[in-house]
Design a protein around this motif. Structure first.
Motif, PDB file in Angstrom:
ATOM      1  N   ALA A  86      37.492  25.090  29.730  1.00 38.63           N
ATOM      2  CA  ALA A  86      38.662  24.779  30.553  1.00 38.63           C
ATOM      3  C   ALA A  86      38.462  25.274  31.984  1.00 38.63           C
ATOM      4  O   ALA A  86      38.821  24.587  32.951  1.00 38.63           O
ATOM      5  CB  ALA A  86      39.907  25.411  29.939  1.00 38.63           C
ATOM      6  N   GLU A  87      37.866  26.442  32.121  1.00 37.84           N
ATOM      7  CA  GLU A  87      37.596  26.999  33.448  1.00 37.84           C
ATOM      8  C   GLU A  87      36.626  26.117  34.223  1.00 37.84           C
ATOM      9  O   GLU A  87      36.815  25.881  35.428  1.00 37.84           O
ATOM     10  CB  GLU A  87      37.029  28.412  33.300  1.00 37.84           C
ATOM     11  CG  GLU A  87      36.777  29.132  34.615  1.00 37.84           C
ATOM     12  CD  GLU A  87      36.226  30.530  34.424  1.00 37.84           C
ATOM     13  OE1 GLU A  87      35.658  31.068  35.391  1.00 37.84           O
ATOM     14  OE2 GLU A  87      36.342  31.078  33.303  1.00 37.84           O
ATOM     15  N   LEU A  88      35.591  25.622  33.566  1.00 42.82           N
ATOM     16  CA  LEU A  88      34.630  24.749  34.228  1.00 42.82           C
ATOM     17  C   LEU A  88      35.286  23.454  34.697  1.00 42.82           C
ATOM     18  O   LEU A  88      35.013  22.968  35.804  1.00 42.82           O
ATOM     19  CB  LEU A  88      33.475  24.430  33.283  1.00 42.82           C
ATOM     20  CG  LEU A  88      32.493  25.561  32.994  1.00 42.82           C
ATOM     21  CD1 LEU A  88      31.532  25.157  31.882  1.00 42.82           C
ATOM     22  CD2 LEU A  88      31.708  25.930  34.250  1.00 42.82           C
ATOM     23  N   CYS A  89      36.150  22.894  33.869  1.00 41.19           N
ATOM     24  CA  CYS A  89      36.820  21.640  34.238  1.00 41.19           C
ATOM     25  C   CYS A  89      37.765  21.837  35.419  1.00 41.19           C
ATOM     26  O   CYS A  89      37.886  20.961  36.285  1.00 41.19           O
ATOM     27  CB  CYS A  89      37.587  21.089  33.043  1.00 41.19           C
ATOM     28  SG  CYS A  89      36.525  20.533  31.697  1.00 41.19           S
ATOM     29  N   GLU A  90      38.411  22.985  35.455  1.00 41.44           N
ATOM     30  CA  GLU A  90      39.319  23.270  36.568  1.00 41.44           C
ATOM     31  C   GLU A  90      38.548  23.513  37.868  1.00 41.44           C
ATOM     32  O   GLU A  90      38.973  23.082  38.942  1.00 41.44           O
ATOM     33  CB  GLU A  90      40.168  24.501  36.237  1.00 41.44           C
ATOM     34  CG  GLU A  90      41.198  24.834  37.314  1.00 41.44           C
ATOM     35  CD  GLU A  90      42.080  26.005  36.930  1.00 41.44           C
ATOM     36  OE1 GLU A  90      42.971  26.354  37.716  1.00 41.44           O
ATOM     37  OE2 GLU A  90      41.879  26.572  35.830  1.00 41.44           O
ATOM     38  N   LYS A  91      37.392  24.153  37.765  1.00 38.92           N
ATOM     39  CA  LYS A  91      36.628  24.521  38.958  1.00 38.92           C
ATOM     40  C   LYS A  91      35.775  23.368  39.480  1.00 38.92           C
ATOM     41  O   LYS A  91      35.550  23.245  40.688  1.00 38.92           O
ATOM     42  CB  LYS A  91      35.732  25.716  38.633  1.00 38.92           C
ATOM     43  CG  LYS A  91      35.091  26.352  39.860  1.00 38.92           C
ATOM     44  CD  LYS A  91      34.389  27.653  39.499  1.00 38.92           C
ATOM     45  CE  LYS A  91      33.785  28.326  40.729  1.00 38.92           C
ATOM     46  NZ  LYS A  91      33.100  29.600  40.374  1.00 38.92           N
ATOM     47  N   TYR A  92      35.306  22.500  38.575  1.00 38.62           N
ATOM     48  CA  TYR A  92      34.402  21.420  38.973  1.00 38.62           C
ATOM     49  C   TYR A  92      34.903  20.065  38.459  1.00 38.62           C
ATOM     50  O   TYR A  92      34.243  19.395  37.656  1.00 38.62           O
ATOM     51  CB  TYR A  92      32.989  21.685  38.445  1.00 38.62           C
ATOM     52  CG  TYR A  92      32.407  22.996  38.883  1.00 38.62           C
ATOM     53  CD1 TYR A  92      31.897  23.167  40.166  1.00 38.62           C
ATOM     54  CD2 TYR A  92      32.367  24.092  38.012  1.00 38.62           C
ATOM     55  CE1 TYR A  92      31.355  24.379  40.576  1.00 38.62           C
ATOM     56  CE2 TYR A  92      31.833  25.302  38.407  1.00 38.62           C
ATOM     57  CZ  TYR A  92      31.335  25.442  39.690  1.00 38.62           C
ATOM     58  OH  TYR A  92      30.807  26.654  40.095  1.00 38.62           O
ATOM     59  N   PRO A  93      36.067  19.617  38.925  1.00 42.32           N
ATOM     60  CA  PRO A  93      36.627  18.356  38.418  1.00 42.32           C
ATOM     61  C   PRO A  93      35.803  17.132  38.768  1.00 42.32           C
ATOM     62  O   PRO A  93      35.915  16.101  38.097  1.00 42.32           O
ATOM     63  CB  PRO A  93      38.007  18.305  39.087  1.00 42.32           C
ATOM     64  CG  PRO A  93      37.869  19.140  40.330  1.00 42.32           C
ATOM     65  CD  PRO A  93      36.927  20.246  39.943  1.00 42.32           C
ATOM     66  N   ASP A  94      34.969  17.207  39.806  1.00 47.68           N
ATOM     67  CA  ASP A  94      34.120  16.075  40.170  1.00 47.68           C
ATOM     68  C   ASP A  94      32.933  15.922  39.226  1.00 47.68           C
ATOM     69  O   ASP A  94      32.261  14.888  39.247  1.00 47.68           O
ATOM     70  CB  ASP A  94      33.610  16.228  41.604  1.00 47.68           C
ATOM     71  CG  ASP A  94      34.719  16.076  42.632  1.00 47.68           C
ATOM     72  OD1 ASP A  94      35.755  15.465  42.296  1.00 47.68           O
ATOM     73  OD2 ASP A  94      34.562  16.587  43.762  1.00 47.68           O
ATOM     74  N   HIS A  95      32.678  16.944  38.426  1.00 45.30           N
ATOM     75  CA  HIS A  95      31.585  16.883  37.456  1.00 45.30           C
ATOM     76  C   HIS A  95      32.106  16.770  36.020  1.00 45.30           C
ATOM     77  O   HIS A  95      31.540  16.035  35.216  1.00 45.30           O
ATOM     78  CB  HIS A  95      30.702  18.131  37.565  1.00 45.30           C
ATOM     79  CG  HIS A  95      29.996  18.252  38.874  1.00 45.30           C
ATOM     80  ND1 HIS A  95      30.566  18.832  39.989  1.00 45.30           N
ATOM     81  CD2 HIS A  95      28.749  17.853  39.253  1.00 45.30           C
ATOM     82  CE1 HIS A  95      29.703  18.798  40.993  1.00 45.30           C
ATOM     83  NE2 HIS A  95      28.593  18.210  40.578  1.00 45.30           N
ATOM     84  N   PHE A  96      33.160  17.510  35.724  1.00 47.97           N
ATOM     85  CA  PHE A  96      33.669  17.591  34.361  1.00 47.97           C
ATOM     86  C   PHE A  96      35.097  17.057  34.311  1.00 47.97           C
ATOM     87  O   PHE A  96      36.030  17.674  34.833  1.00 47.97           O
ATOM     88  CB  PHE A  96      33.605  19.031  33.861  1.00 47.97           C
ATOM     89  CG  PHE A  96      32.251  19.667  34.047  1.00 47.97           C
ATOM     90  CD1 PHE A  96      31.120  19.100  33.478  1.00 47.97           C
ATOM     91  CD2 PHE A  96      32.096  20.821  34.808  1.00 47.97           C
ATOM     92  CE1 PHE A  96      29.866  19.664  33.657  1.00 47.97           C
ATOM     93  CE2 PHE A  96      30.850  21.400  34.988  1.00 47.97           C
ATOM     94  CZ  PHE A  96      29.736  20.816  34.415  1.00 47.97           C
ATOM     95  N   ALA A  97      35.250  15.900  33.677  1.00 47.29           N
ATOM     96  CA  ALA A  97      36.553  15.236  33.623  1.00 47.29           C
ATOM     97  C   ALA A  97      37.472  15.845  32.573  1.00 47.29           C
ATOM     98  O   ALA A  97      38.679  15.593  32.574  1.00 47.29           O
ATOM     99  CB  ALA A  97      36.360  13.754  33.334  1.00 47.29           C
ATOM    100  N   GLY A  98      36.910  16.630  31.665  1.00 44.94           N
ATOM    101  CA  GLY A  98      37.708  17.241  30.612  1.00 44.94           C
ATOM    102  C   GLY A  98      36.809  17.928  29.609  1.00 44.94           C
ATOM    103  O   GLY A  98      35.587  17.988  29.770  1.00 44.94           O
ATOM    104  N   PHE A  99      37.421  18.450  28.548  1.00 39.46           N
ATOM    105  CA  PHE A  99      36.623  19.100  27.508  1.00 39.46           C
ATOM    106  C   PHE A  99      37.251  18.874  26.144  1.00 39.46           C
ATOM    107  O   PHE A  99      38.422  18.512  26.016  1.00 39.46           O
ATOM    108  CB  PHE A  99      36.473  20.599  27.793  1.00 39.46           C
ATOM    109  CG  PHE A  99      37.677  21.438  27.454  1.00 39.46           C
ATOM    110  CD1 PHE A  99      37.748  22.141  26.252  1.00 39.46           C
ATOM    111  CD2 PHE A  99      38.750  21.542  28.328  1.00 39.46           C
ATOM    112  CE1 PHE A  99      38.850  22.918  25.931  1.00 39.46           C
ATOM    113  CE2 PHE A  99      39.859  22.321  28.028  1.00 39.46           C
ATOM    114  CZ  PHE A  99      39.911  23.015  26.821  1.00 39.46           C
ATOM    115  N   ILE A 100      36.424  19.082  25.133  1.00 37.70           N
ATOM    116  CA  ILE A 100      36.840  18.967  23.736  1.00 37.70           C
ATOM    117  C   ILE A 100      36.926  20.373  23.161  1.00 37.70           C
ATOM    118  O   ILE A 100      35.943  21.119  23.197  1.00 37.70           O
ATOM    119  CB  ILE A 100      35.825  18.136  22.936  1.00 37.70           C
ATOM    120  CG1 ILE A 100      35.577  16.786  23.605  1.00 37.70           C
ATOM    121  CG2 ILE A 100      36.293  17.945  21.502  1.00 37.70           C
ATOM    122  CD1 ILE A 100      34.295  16.118  23.154  1.00 37.70           C
ATOM    123  N   ALA A 101      38.068  20.744  22.657  1.00 38.33           N
ATOM    124  CA  ALA A 101      38.226  22.071  22.067  1.00 38.33           C
ATOM    125  C   ALA A 101      37.380  22.197  20.811  1.00 38.33           C
ATOM    126  O   ALA A 101      37.161  21.220  20.088  1.00 38.33           O
ATOM    127  CB  ALA A 101      39.696  22.319  21.722  1.00 38.33           C
TER     128      ALA A 101
END
Length: 339
Positions: A86-101
């Motif tokens: 979640a932290e990665l998606c918040e910090k790098y939205p241009d790379h990571f559009a979301g995540f799977i828990a």
């Protein structure tokens, strides 16, 4: 825009926990594939492809292996991984559009609490489970609360094959040789899990469940004849179980579940033949783009590049291609990735 819906990464704190877990082969695996844990390497790979983002998920080992049977430790590992993604998606939205828990199925509540937290509080797109839980099938009663919760949350379940060398291929052996457990075993494992969800009636009991099957449904499209006319005769080869009665009690023909109730991804390890079989078997509106990055011979780029090439050269209209690349994913997750 292309949203890669199934690829794998270890966030920093989770990777540190892995290294301290004492499990064998963690060091070998990570050293050989920097893109699985090195954020700079992963971002450079993503930047090398135009109009491309990733949905992150954890890679093996499973939480069950890590926690060594401790349900509370499984939840702890899940929280570290989910918070990190979640932290990665918040910090790098241009790379990571979301995540799977990552769902800790061996937790005392079958992972429902942590899965709900990750989806409701952290914004996860859905939850990932493995095709077996320390050797147990996923249709055991102890795991059913998870499936009920995912249907209620209206979020997809990403399923990833889990099988190791300790699953022998022959009864008189203690292990699978030559990595057969991976090359063929993972494909069988995925198909077996799909069958267990069908014949245990989990799919009947939860008709709105959305289950993503990796590697374009594995061997299922190849075995359409066995899944169809073959299983239309369920019970004719078995004398100690009344599978005929089970067949009659299902709400649909077995083949219909496999063709229409699952959501396959396009991760075929660069196989154009498997891609054609997959598109010919599954409902088109349920196919989602995925590469399985970074587990290719180039350590992260090959599966992305070749999957995109195969899809772009397939000859489908742009409107259909957009469905595969992101619109089908948006529909099943309820999230908007392309504005």
């Amino acid at each position: 825009m292309r949203i890669d819906a199934f690829n794998h990464f270890f966030p920093k704190k989770y990777f540190e926990a892995l290294q301290n877990s004492g499990l064998p082969d963690i060091g070998k695996r990570s050293t050989n594939i920097p893109a699985i844990y090195d954020l700079d390497v992963r971002r450079k790979i993503i930047d090398s492809f135009p109009d491309y983002k990733q949905i992150l998920s954890l890679a093996a080992p499973t939480l069950e292996q890590l926690s060594k049977g401790d349900p509370d430790l499984a939840v702890e590992y899940a929280k570290i991984g989910n918070d990190g993604m979640a932290e990665l998606c918040e910090k790098y939205p241009d790379h990571f559009a979301g995540f799977i828990a990552q769902a800790p199925l061996t937790a005392r509540d079958a992972g429902v609490g942590e899965t709900e937290r990750a989806i409701k509080e952290l914004g996860a797109c859905g939850a990932q489970i493995y095709t077996n839980v320390n050797g147990k099938p996923v249709d055991r009663p102890e795991f059913r609360p998870f499936f009920a919760a995912m249907e209620k949350l209206d979020k997809p379940i990403w399923t990833h094959p889990a099988r190791a060398a300790n699953f022998p291929d022959y009864l008189d052996e203690k292990k699978s040789l030559y990595e057969i457990w991976w090359a063929f075993g993972w494909a069988y494992e995925t198909a077996a899990m799909m069958a267990r969800l069908v014949f245990s009636k989990i799919m009947d009991d939860h008709p709105d469940l959305k289950v993503v099957v990796h590697h374009f449904g594995s061997i299922v499209p190849t075995l359409e004849g066995r899944v169809g006319p073959g299983w239309d005769q369920l019970g004719t080869r078995t004398s100690d179980e009344d599978y005929g009665a089970l067949l009659k009690s299902l709400k649909k023909r077995p083949l219909d579940y496999f063709k229409h109730s699952f959501y396959p991804d396009t991760a075929t390890f660069t196989s154009e033949g498997a891609m054609k079989l997959g598109f010919g078997f599954f409902d088109f509106d349920k196919v989602i783009f995925a590469s399985d990055c970074p587990f290719d011979p180039e350590k992260g780029t090959m599966y992305i590049r070749e999957t995109i090439r195969i899809l772009d050269d397939y000859g489908m209209p742009k409107a259909d291609l957009d469905k595969v690349y992101y619109k089908n994913l948006e529909r099943i997750t309820g999230k908007t990735f392309v504005k």
